[in-house]
Design a protein around this motif. Structure first.
Motif, PDB file in Angstrom:
ATOM      1  N   ALA A  25      60.655  47.781  53.887  1.00 31.39           N
ATOM      2  CA  ALA A  25      58.900  47.265  53.955  1.00 31.39           C
ATOM      3  C   ALA A  25      58.404  47.689  55.285  1.00 31.39           C
ATOM      4  CB  ALA A  25      60.065  45.706  53.974  1.00 31.39           C
ATOM      5  N   ILE A  26      59.114  47.379  56.024  1.00 25.94           N
ATOM      6  CA  ILE A  26      58.851  48.325  57.517  1.00 25.94           C
ATOM      7  C   ILE A  26      58.052  48.976  57.666  1.00 25.94           C
ATOM      8  CG2 ILE A  26      59.366  48.921  59.966  1.00 25.94           C
ATOM      9  CD1 ILE A  26      61.042  46.802  60.487  1.00 25.94           C
ATOM     10  N   GLU A  27      58.741  50.118  56.806  1.00 26.99           N
ATOM     11  CA  GLU A  27      58.576  51.815  56.439  1.00 26.99           C
ATOM     12  C   GLU A  27      57.417  52.031  55.821  1.00 26.99           C
ATOM     13  OE1 GLU A  27      58.939  54.343  58.790  1.00 26.99           O
ATOM     14  OE2 GLU A  27      60.148  53.574  59.868  1.00 26.99           O
TER      15      GLU A  27
ATOM     16  N   ARG B  24      53.307  50.095  32.551  1.00 25.41           N
ATOM     17  CA  ARG B  24      54.429  49.617  33.772  1.00 25.41           C
ATOM     18  C   ARG B  24      54.338  50.767  35.140  1.00 25.41           C
ATOM     19  NH1 ARG B  24      58.041  50.711  28.310  1.00 25.41           N
ATOM     20  NH2 ARG B  24      58.078  49.026  27.415  1.00 25.41           N
ATOM     21  N   VAL B  25      53.580  51.439  34.410  1.00 19.57           N
ATOM     22  CA  VAL B  25      53.490  51.896  36.831  1.00 19.57           C
ATOM     23  C   VAL B  25      52.726  51.370  37.517  1.00 19.57           C
ATOM     24  CG1 VAL B  25      52.396  53.820  37.535  1.00 19.57           C
ATOM     25  CG2 VAL B  25      54.040  54.330  35.442  1.00 19.57           C
ATOM     26  N   LEU B  26      51.695  50.783  36.689  1.00 22.51           N
ATOM     27  CA  LEU B  26      50.418  50.119  37.371  1.00 22.51           C
ATOM     28  C   LEU B  26      51.362  48.243  37.725  1.00 22.51           C
ATOM     29  CD1 LEU B  26      47.308  50.120  35.286  1.00 22.51           C
ATOM     30  CD2 LEU B  26      48.036  51.355  37.472  1.00 22.51           C
ATOM     31  N   ASP B  27      52.129  47.662  36.516  1.00 22.60           N
ATOM     32  CA  ASP B  27      52.269  46.666  37.274  1.00 22.60           C
ATOM     33  C   ASP B  27      53.694  46.108  38.182  1.00 22.60           C
ATOM     34  OD1 ASP B  27      51.593  45.334  35.658  1.00 22.60           O
ATOM     35  OD2 ASP B  27      53.497  45.573  34.040  1.00 22.60           O
ATOM     36  N   LEU B  28      54.019  47.962  38.640  1.00 20.04           N
ATOM     37  CA  LEU B  28      55.169  48.460  39.750  1.00 20.04           C
ATOM     38  C   LEU B  28      53.884  48.687  41.331  1.00 20.04           C
ATOM     39  CD1 LEU B  28      57.556  48.796  40.854  1.00 20.04           C
ATOM     40  CD2 LEU B  28      56.954  51.787  40.370  1.00 20.04           C
ATOM     41  N   VAL B  29      52.527  49.340  41.117  1.00 22.15           N
ATOM     42  CA  VAL B  29      51.473  49.261  41.895  1.00 22.15           C
ATOM     43  C   VAL B  29      51.690  48.137  42.411  1.00 22.15           C
ATOM     44  CG1 VAL B  29      50.093  50.540  42.659  1.00 22.15           C
ATOM     45  CG2 VAL B  29      51.435  51.680  41.340  1.00 22.15           C
ATOM     46  N   ARG B  30      51.599  47.406  41.446  1.00 21.78           N
ATOM     47  CA  ARG B  30      50.558  45.397  41.922  1.00 21.78           C
ATOM     48  C   ARG B  30      51.473  45.530  42.231  1.00 21.78           C
ATOM     49  NH1 ARG B  30      49.226  46.038  36.472  1.00 21.78           N
ATOM     50  NH2 ARG B  30      46.615  45.931  36.425  1.00 21.78           N
ATOM     51  N   LYS B  31      52.879  45.167  42.088  1.00 21.16           N
ATOM     52  CA  LYS B  31      54.184  44.699  42.926  1.00 21.16           C
ATOM     53  C   LYS B  31      54.596  44.911  44.661  1.00 21.16           C
ATOM     54  CE  LYS B  31      56.945  44.248  39.007  1.00 21.16           C
ATOM     55  NZ  LYS B  31      58.767  44.635  38.080  1.00 21.16           N
ATOM     56  N   THR B  32      54.345  46.412  43.963  1.00 20.75           N
ATOM     57  CA  THR B  32      54.099  46.770  45.679  1.00 20.75           C
ATOM     58  C   THR B  32      52.959  46.209  46.908  1.00 20.75           C
ATOM     59  OG1 THR B  32      53.668  49.055  45.290  1.00 20.75           O
ATOM     60  CG2 THR B  32      55.741  48.377  44.874  1.00 20.75           C
ATOM     61  N   GLN B  33      51.765  46.517  46.332  1.00 17.23           N
ATOM     62  CA  GLN B  33      50.545  46.428  47.111  1.00 17.23           C
ATOM     63  C   GLN B  33      50.594  44.530  47.203  1.00 17.23           C
ATOM     64  OE1 GLN B  33      50.223  49.415  47.795  1.00 17.23           O
ATOM     65  NE2 GLN B  33      47.901  48.384  47.360  1.00 17.23           N
ATOM     66  N   ALA B  34      51.261  43.650  46.772  1.00 20.86           N
ATOM     67  CA  ALA B  34      51.044  42.753  46.923  1.00 20.86           C
ATOM     68  C   ALA B  34      51.958  42.118  48.096  1.00 20.86           C
ATOM     69  CB  ALA B  34      52.020  41.997  45.271  1.00 20.86           C
ATOM     70  N   THR B  35      52.971  42.400  48.735  1.00 24.55           N
ATOM     71  CA  THR B  35      53.634  42.384  48.998  1.00 24.55           C
ATOM     72  C   THR B  35      53.490  43.745  50.852  1.00 24.55           C
ATOM     73  OG1 THR B  35      55.555  43.473  48.427  1.00 24.55           O
ATOM     74  CG2 THR B  35      55.417  40.934  47.878  1.00 24.55           C
ATOM     75  N   ALA B  36      52.386  44.483  50.647  1.00 20.09           N
ATOM     76  CA  ALA B  36      52.256  45.201  51.502  1.00 20.09           C
ATOM     77  C   ALA B  36      52.298  44.585  52.784  1.00 20.09           C
ATOM     78  CB  ALA B  36      52.001  46.303  51.211  1.00 20.09           C
TER      79      ALA B  36
ATOM     80  N   THR C  32      53.172  42.743  54.865  1.00 18.45           N
ATOM     81  CA  THR C  32      53.846  41.291  54.768  1.00 18.45           C
ATOM     82  C   THR C  32      55.465  41.243  56.390  1.00 18.45           C
ATOM     83  OG1 THR C  32      55.556  41.404  52.608  1.00 18.45           O
ATOM     84  CG2 THR C  32      53.050  40.250  52.744  1.00 18.45           C
ATOM     85  N   ILE C  33      55.260  42.600  56.103  1.00 16.66           N
ATOM     86  CA  ILE C  33      56.997  42.598  57.184  1.00 16.66           C
ATOM     87  C   ILE C  33      56.676  43.917  58.214  1.00 16.66           C
ATOM     88  CG2 ILE C  33      59.580  43.065  57.380  1.00 16.66           C
ATOM     89  CD1 ILE C  33      59.995  41.683  54.458  1.00 16.66           C
ATOM     90  N   ALA C  34      56.503  43.789  59.433  1.00 19.02           N
ATOM     91  CA  ALA C  34      56.613  44.201  60.176  1.00 19.02           C
ATOM     92  C   ALA C  34      57.274  44.397  61.135  1.00 19.02           C
ATOM     93  CB  ALA C  34      54.557  43.651  61.193  1.00 19.02           C
ATOM     94  N   GLY C  35      56.851  45.653  62.079  1.00 23.16           N
ATOM     95  CA  GLY C  35      57.999  46.180  62.417  1.00 23.16           C
ATOM     96  C   GLY C  35      57.852  45.587  63.815  1.00 23.16           C
ATOM     97  N   PRO C  36      58.396  46.829  64.877  1.00 26.16           N
ATOM     98  CA  PRO C  36      59.295  47.320  65.049  1.00 26.16           C
ATOM     99  C   PRO C  36      60.627  46.318  64.373  1.00 26.16           C
ATOM    100  CG  PRO C  36      59.618  46.334  67.241  1.00 26.16           C
ATOM    101  CD  PRO C  36      58.491  45.657  66.469  1.00 26.16           C
TER     102      PRO C  36
END
Length: 761
Positions: free
Chosen positions: A101-103, A285-297, A299-303
Motif C-alpha cells: 500500500a505504501i508503494e 471484473r476489471v472495473l471491480d478491481l479498479v474500484r477496490k484499489t481506488q477505495a483504499t488508495a 489510506t496507508i502512508a509511509g515511511p
C-alpha cells in the motif's frame, strides 16, 4: 486551475464502447492495467511477490533482472510454511500489505500454493507444502493478512503447475480424483475462506487444454462451484489465444499485447463469433478491481518502519527453522564455547530463490556476524570451506584444509551447507537432490577432527542427507529471507526454541520419490502417474523408509500427548480434543497434527491424510487442551461417477500426531455418509447395482429365482469356495443377460435403472 479530483468510475460497463471494454482486458505495460481517460478509469499497478514487494523502478521484466525498490524480504514459502502457524502467517501478510500500500501498488502477485509434487521442481521455494491442507490453510492466512490492508492478492499458479521445464506448453495429465483432491483442493480452500481479489492462471495445459482457455477450470469449477467473485489474470505471457481465453473466463491478459489481442476481441464480437456479453463481464471484473484499489488508495502512508518489519522477518525466520536432529543435546550451543563457523553461506547468505520473486532487501543479516554477537568475536573463527560462486577461483583443497584446521582447534564446528543459487530458479528444474560433492567432502573431513559438528542447511527444496547418521545435529534452514542470519543464530544459541516442522518429506534418495519415473514432460505431456499418492501419502503406502517424515521437527523441550477424543458436532465437523504438556525445562511450541483414515473404505485411499493442525505455545510444565476441527468436507473424496464430493460413512480412525509417522494418540469416530448420489446406468457393475438401496433387492430377488443360487455357487460346477459374486461383481448390468438369459431382458434392465434413478421420497 485544474480540478484534481478523479472522475467517479462508471456504474457499469454500459458507459463504455466495445473498443474501451476490450482495452480493459489487457495490460497497458508490464505492470499496469489500461486506463480509459474519457471515463475517468485510472490504471492500477500490480507487481510481483509473494514473500516481499518487488516493485521495479523503471521498465520491467518478469524474471527480475531490473532494479527494484528496497522492501522487506520475508522468508519465502518454503520457510514460512514450516511454521504451520496461521497467526504468524497472517501477521506477515499484513506487513506485506502495508508495504504494498505504501508503494501505491494495487495487487501483490501471490501467494503461490502449488503442490510440491517432486523435490526437483525449480520453483518449490515459492510453494508451501506437498499437502493441500497446509497449502490451503496457510495460503488463506496470507491472503487475509495482505488484503486486510486494502490491497489485492493473486492466488497462483492455477493449476497443476508443478514443474518449470517446458512450463509454457506442457500438459499436466492428471486423473480426476488427484486433480480434485490434491492439486485443486488448496486453491478451493483459499477461494472459499479468503476470496482473493484475483486468481492467476498458469502457463501449462491441463489434460490437453491450456489453463487460460479452460472454461471447466476458470468458470465451472472456480466460479460456479467455489463461488470465486474476483478477476482471473493470466500469468505473464500465459495466453495462448485471446478470444477462446476470454470466453473461458480469463479476464485480464498480462502484460501488454500492444493492442493486438484487444483488436482480436473486437473483431470476434463484430463477426458474431464472440458474444459481447462475455466482454462486458470481463471488463466489469476489471472495473471491480479498479474500484477496490481506488477505495483504499492512500489510506496507508509511509515511511516504512524498516526496523519493525525486519524484526518480524527475524521472528518468522526463527519459526521457519526445522531442527531435524539433536543428539546428545549439542544444541543449543554454550555461549562460552569456541565456535568454528565453516561454509561460505555463513558469510554470503542464500536467503531467496531466483526469478520473478527476487526481492531487493532493506538490509541483510549474516549468520557469521550474528553468531559472533552471541559467542563473542574472540570465540568465533571463520573459514570459507568451499566456493559457491562460479567466479570464485579459490583452490578447493586449500579451502578445505584451512577449514579442517580451524574445526580441530574449536570446541564445536557449525558447518553451513546448501545449494548454490544457480541450482534453484524459476524457469528450470533441478536434475538431482544432492548437495555439491565439494561440500560433502568438506563435511567428512571436519567430522574426522571434530565430532561435535552442527550442520546448517540453506536450500529451497529438500536435499539428500547421506551424513544424517554421522552428524549429531542438523538444522534445516531453508531460505529464510533477509533476517535469516540472525534467526539462525537465535536458534543455535537457544534464544529461540525451534518449532518448525517439515511440510515436505525428506527422502533417502531421489529414486524413492513419488514422481521419479514421471517427472518432466515427454512429448509435451507430464503423466501424474502416482495419482493420489503424493508426498507422505506415497511413502506410507509403499512403507518406504525416509530420512525425515512429513511433519517432523524437534524442540529444545519435550511434549507429552494425553488421550484423544473425537466427536461429530451439529455442523457435521469432527471435533478433536487432546491435552498437550510441555514436559521439559524451557518454553516451547508444538505443532499438533490430526490425520484420519477409513479402514473400511470402498475406494482407494492413502494410509492416512492430514486433516487439521494447530501451533501451540506452552511454558515449561504447562498443560493445555487443544481443540481442532476436521471439516466434514475435508473427509470427502471426489466421486468420479457422481461428479461430486462424497463423504463415505463409517468408523474413521483419528490419529493425533507429532509427525506423519509419530502418532501419539488415537480415537475413533463414526461419521454418517452422504446419501447415494451416483446414478446407475447400463455400465454400472453388478456389485454396484446390488449395493443400491432400490435396485439391489430387486436384482437379488430376480437372481434367486433363476438357477437356484446363480451367485452363491450352489448350482455351480465351480470348485468349492469360489465366490461367484466376487467373480461376477464387476460385470456390467447391461450385459447380465449373457449369463441370466431370458430372466433379464433389456427392457427389464431399463425398467430397473429407471426405478433406481427416480427421485426417492
Amino acid at each position: 486551475m485544474t480540478d484534481s479530483t478523479p472522475t467517479p468510475l462508471p456504474a457499469s460497463v454500459a458507459d463504455l464502447t466495445l473498443e474501451e471494454k476490450a482495452s480493459l482486458t489487457s495490460g497497458a505495460s508490464f505492470w499496469y492495467t489500461k486506463p480509459v481517460d474519457r471515463a475517468g478509469i485510472p490504471p492500477i499497478m500490480v507487481t510481483d511477490g509473494p514473500h516481499g514487494l518487488r516493485k521495479q523502478r523503471e521498465g520491467g521484466d518478469h524474471l527480475g533482472l531490473g532494479d527494484s525498490v528496497p522492501a522487506t524480504c520475508f522468508p519465502p514459502a518454503v520457510g514460512l510454511g514450516s511454521s504451520w502457524d496461521t497467526e504468524l502467517v497472517t501477521r506477515v501478510g499484513e506487513a506485506l500489505g502495508v508495504e504494498t500500500a505504501i508503494e501505491n501498488v494495487g495487487v501483490l502477485l501471490g501467494p503461490g500454493i502449488n503442490i510440491k509434487r517432486s523435490p526437483l521442481c525449480g520453483r518449490n521455494f515459492e510453494y508451501l507444502s506437498e499437502d493441500p491442507l497446509v497449502s490451503g490453510v496457510l495460503g488463506a492466512a496470507l491472503v487475509r493478512g495482505i488484503q486486510s490492508k486494502g490491497v489485492g492478492t493473486s492466488l497462483k499458479h492455477f493449476a497443476a503447475n508443478n514443474q518449470e521445464n517446458d512450463r509454457m506448453r506442457s500438459s499436466s495429465d492428471v486423473d480426476e480424483r488427484p486433480l480434485r483432491e490434491i492439486y485443486l483442493r488448496g486453491f478451493q480452500r483459499v477461494v472459499e475462506d479468503a476470496q482473493p481479489w484475483t486468481v492467476m492462471c498458469s502457463y501449462n495445459r491441463i489434460n490437453g487444454v491450456y489453463a487460460s482457455e479452460d472454461p471447466w477450470l476458470l468458470t465451472q469449477v472456480l466460479r460456479e462451484e467455489w463461488g470465486f467473485e474476483g478477476l482471473v489474470v493470466s500469468d505473464w505471457g500465459a495466453v495462448n489465444e485471446r478470444v477462446p481465453s476470454i470466453a473461458a473466463g480469463m479476464d485480464l491478459e498480462m502484460p501488454s499485447s500492444g493492442g493486438r489481442t484487444d483488436a482480436e476481441i473486437v473483431a470476434a464480437v463484430k463477426d458474431g463469433s464472440l458474444d459481447e456479453g462475455v466482454v462486458d463481464v470481463a471488463a466489469g471484473r476489471v472495473l471491480d478491481l479498479v474500484r477496490k484499489t481506488q477505495a483504499t488508495a492512500g489510506t496507508i502512508a509511509g515511511p516504512l518502519d524498516v526496523d519493525a518489519h525486519h524484526a518480524l522477518a527475524r521472528e518468522a525466520a526463527g519459526r521457519a527453522i526445522v531442527l531435524l536432529k539433536n543428539e546428545g543435546g549439542i544444541l543449543p550451543l554454550d555461549r562460552t564455547a569456541s565456535v568454528a563457523v565453516i561454509g561460505a553461506f555463513a558469510e554470503n547468505p542464500r536467503y531467496q530463490g531466483a526469478g520473478s520473486s527476487m526481492i531487493s532487501p532493506t538490509r541483510l543479516d549474516k549468520a557469521l556476524d550474528e553468531i559472533a554477537a552471541y559467542a563473542g568475536a574472540e570465540n568465533t573463527a571463520y573459514a570459507q570451506g568451499f566456493t559457491i560462486s562460479p567466479r570464485d577461483t579459490a583452490d578447493a583443497a586449500e579451502l578445505r584444509a584451512a577449514a579442517v584446521e580451524l574445526a580441530a582447534a574449536q570446541d564445536v564446528a557449525v558447518v553451513f551447507l546448501g545449494l548454490p543459487a544457480a541450482a534453484e530458479s524459476e524457469g528450470y528444474d533441478r536434475e538431482h537432490i544432492d548437495l555439491p560433492s565439494e561440500q560433502l567432502t568438506l563435511l567428512d573431513a571436519v567430522l574426522e577432527v571434530n565430532p561435535r559438528t552442527v550442520v546448517v542447511l540453506s536450500n529451497g527444496s529438500v536435499v539428500a542427507l547421506p551424513f544424517a547418521d554421522r552428524v549429531p545435529a542438523i538444522v534445516e534452514g531453508w531460505l529464510l529471507g533477509q533476517a535469516g542470519g540472525g534467526a539462525t543464530a537465535d536458534v543455535l544459541f537457544g534464544e529461540v526454541n525451534p518449532s518448525g516442522k517439515l511440510t515436505e518429506t525428506i527422502p533417502l534418495r531421489l529414486a524413492d520419490t513419488p514422481a521419479y519415473l514421471s517427472f518432466g514432460a515427454l512429448d509435451g505431456h507430464v503423466r501424474y502417474g502416482e495419482g493420489l499418492f503424493v508426498g507422505y501419502r506415497w511413502y506410507d503406502a509403499r512403507e518406504l523408509e525416509v530420512a525425515y517424515p512429513f511433519g517432523h521437527g524437534l524442540s529444545y523441550t519435550t511434549f507429552a500427548y494425553g488421550d484423544a477424543t473425537a466427536s461429530v458436532g451439529a455442523d457435521g465437523d469432527v471435533e478433536v480434543r487432546v491435552t498437550i504438556t510441555n514436559t521439559g525445562a524451557v518454553a516451547g511450541r508444538e505443532v499438533v497434527q490430526v490425520y484420519t483414515s477409513l479402514p473400511s473404505s470402498d475406494v482407494q485411499r492413502p494410509v492416512r491424510e492430514l486433516k487439521a493442525f494447530a501451533s501451540v505455545a506452552l511454558e515449561a510444565g504447562e498443560s493445555r487442551e487443544v481443540v481442532m476441527a476436521v471439516r466434514r468436507q475435508d473427509l470427502a473424496y471426489w466421486n468420479v461417477r457422481a461428479q461430486a464430493w462424497t463423504v463415505e460413512g463409517g468408523d474413521y480412525v483419528v490419529d493425533v500426531a507429532a509427525s506423519s509417522r509419530d502418532l501419539r494418540a488415537r480415537a475413533t469416530v463414526s461419521v454418517e455418509g452422504d446419501a447415494q448420489t451416483t446414478p446407475l446406468s447400463r455400465e454400472s457393475s453388478l456389485a454396484e447395482v446390488i449395493a443400491h438401496p432400490v435396485a439391489g433387492p430387486i436384482v437379488q430377488q430376480a437372481l434367486a429365482q433363476m438357477g437356484g443360487g446363480l451367485l452363491d455357487g450352489a448350482s455351480s460346477v465351480m470348485p468349492e469356495g469360489v465366490d461367484m459374486m466376487q467373480m461376477m461383481g464387476s460385470f456390467p448390468i447391461g450385459r447380465v443377460g449373457m449369463i441370466a438369459g431370458d430372466g433379464f431382458p433389456p427392457e427389464a434392465i431399463d425398467q430397473l435403472l429407471a426405478a433406481a434413478n427416480a427421485p426417492q421420497h
